[in-house]
Write an enzyme that holds these catalytic residues in place. Structure first.
Site, PDB file in Angstrom:
ATOM      1  N   GLN A  52       0.858  -1.252   0.132  1.00  0.00           N
ATOM      2  CA  GLN A  52       0.139  -0.242   0.103  1.00  0.00           C
ATOM      3  C   GLN A  52       0.689   1.198   0.007  1.00  0.00           C
ATOM      4  O   GLN A  52       0.241   2.322  -0.381  1.00  0.00           O
ATOM      5  CB  GLN A  52      -0.999  -0.054   1.324  1.00  0.00           C
ATOM      6  N   LEU A 109      -7.701   1.674   3.075  1.00  0.00           N
ATOM      7  CA  LEU A 109      -6.851   2.879   2.680  1.00  0.00           C
ATOM      8  C   LEU A 109      -6.761   3.022   1.521  1.00  0.00           C
ATOM      9  O   LEU A 109      -6.653   4.156   0.757  1.00  0.00           O
ATOM     10  CB  LEU A 109      -5.822   3.312   3.630  1.00  0.00           C
ATOM     11  N   GLU A 151      -4.818  -7.545   6.125  1.00  0.00           N
ATOM     12  CA  GLU A 151      -3.433  -7.064   5.717  1.00  0.00           C
ATOM     13  C   GLU A 151      -2.478  -8.188   5.013  1.00  0.00           C
ATOM     14  O   GLU A 151      -1.814  -7.910   4.028  1.00  0.00           O
ATOM     15  CB  GLU A 151      -2.785  -6.286   6.748  1.00  0.00           C
ATOM     16  N   HIS A 154      -3.401  -8.192   1.466  1.00  0.00           N
ATOM     17  CA  HIS A 154      -2.473  -7.358   0.570  1.00  0.00           C
ATOM     18  C   HIS A 154      -1.226  -8.134   0.099  1.00  0.00           C
ATOM     19  O   HIS A 154      -0.788  -7.957  -0.820  1.00  0.00           O
ATOM     20  CB  HIS A 154      -2.282  -6.209   1.625  1.00  0.00           C
TER      21      HIS A 154
END
Length: 199
Positions: A52, A109, A151, A154
């Site tokens: 990210q 986010l 997470e 990701h």
């Protein structure tokens, strides 16, 4: 240092991250972890993965405190509160995900303005390295497990929107395209794919 957060549509978010090598500088690792926490807090997040911030390495940070600490206005509960976890996870591997899946509205986010119901297992076991490169195998549950699973996804190149039904994905297609072009309200620094409008 606060990094801009990479928006949906950037290839780094769909790439499986590589292990952080054993010879990675300890000083650089410490700085990267600190910068990721700073970036996460500046965006009012509870988790942030290295992809990210444009780095395709297996590292994420979480601070589950805001999600598991009861508000003063909450009704008292007989259940023991879930402990808050603030930690960096390096080269994590999911050992197990167990229990009856439960739904919760997740956001990301990298995808501002969109929240959708995602079902995940309540209990996980994760093997990972800490900032000192010591290996741990540890169990997590509840909201902390959910944040870790989000997470961890990701690092596998998976976004929470990938877990939605084909119908939901179709409904969100236009919104996601607009976000990737920078056509979205956001209150933190973001980086949009090449050719996007606002930066």
């Amino acid at each position: 240092m606060i990094y801009p957060i990479v928006a949906v549509g950037d290839p780094v978010l769909k790439t499986r991250a590589k292990d952080l090598p054993a010879d990675f500088s300890p000083a650089e690792l410490h700085q990267l972890v600190q910068d990721m926490f700073e970036t996460m807090y500046s965006a009012h997040g509870v988790g942030l993965a290295a992809p990210q911030v444009g780095k395709a390495v297996r590292l994420f940070v979480i601070d589950s405190g805001p999600m598991v600490t009861p508000d003063e206005d909450d009704e008292p509960s007989d259940e023991a509160p879930e402990p808050a976890v603030k930690r960096a996870f390096i080269n994590p591997r999911m050992v197990s995900e167990t229990g009856e899946e439960w739904g919760f509205e997740e956001g990301c986010l990298s995808i501002p303005g969109i929240r959708e119901l995602v079902h995940r297992c309540p209990d996980i076991v994760l093997r990972y390295e800490d900032e000192n490169r010591q290996v741990h195998e540890e169990g997590f549950s509840g909201m902390t497990a959910r944040i870790i699973q989000h997470e961890y996804d990701h690092l596998e190149g998976v976004l929470f929107t990938d877990k939605l039904s084909a119908f939901k994905k179709q409904l969100l297609k236009g919104k996601l395209a607009r976000i990737s072009k920078g056509d979205v309200h956001h209150e933190y620094r973001m980086k949009f794919p090449v050719g996007a409008g606002r930066r």
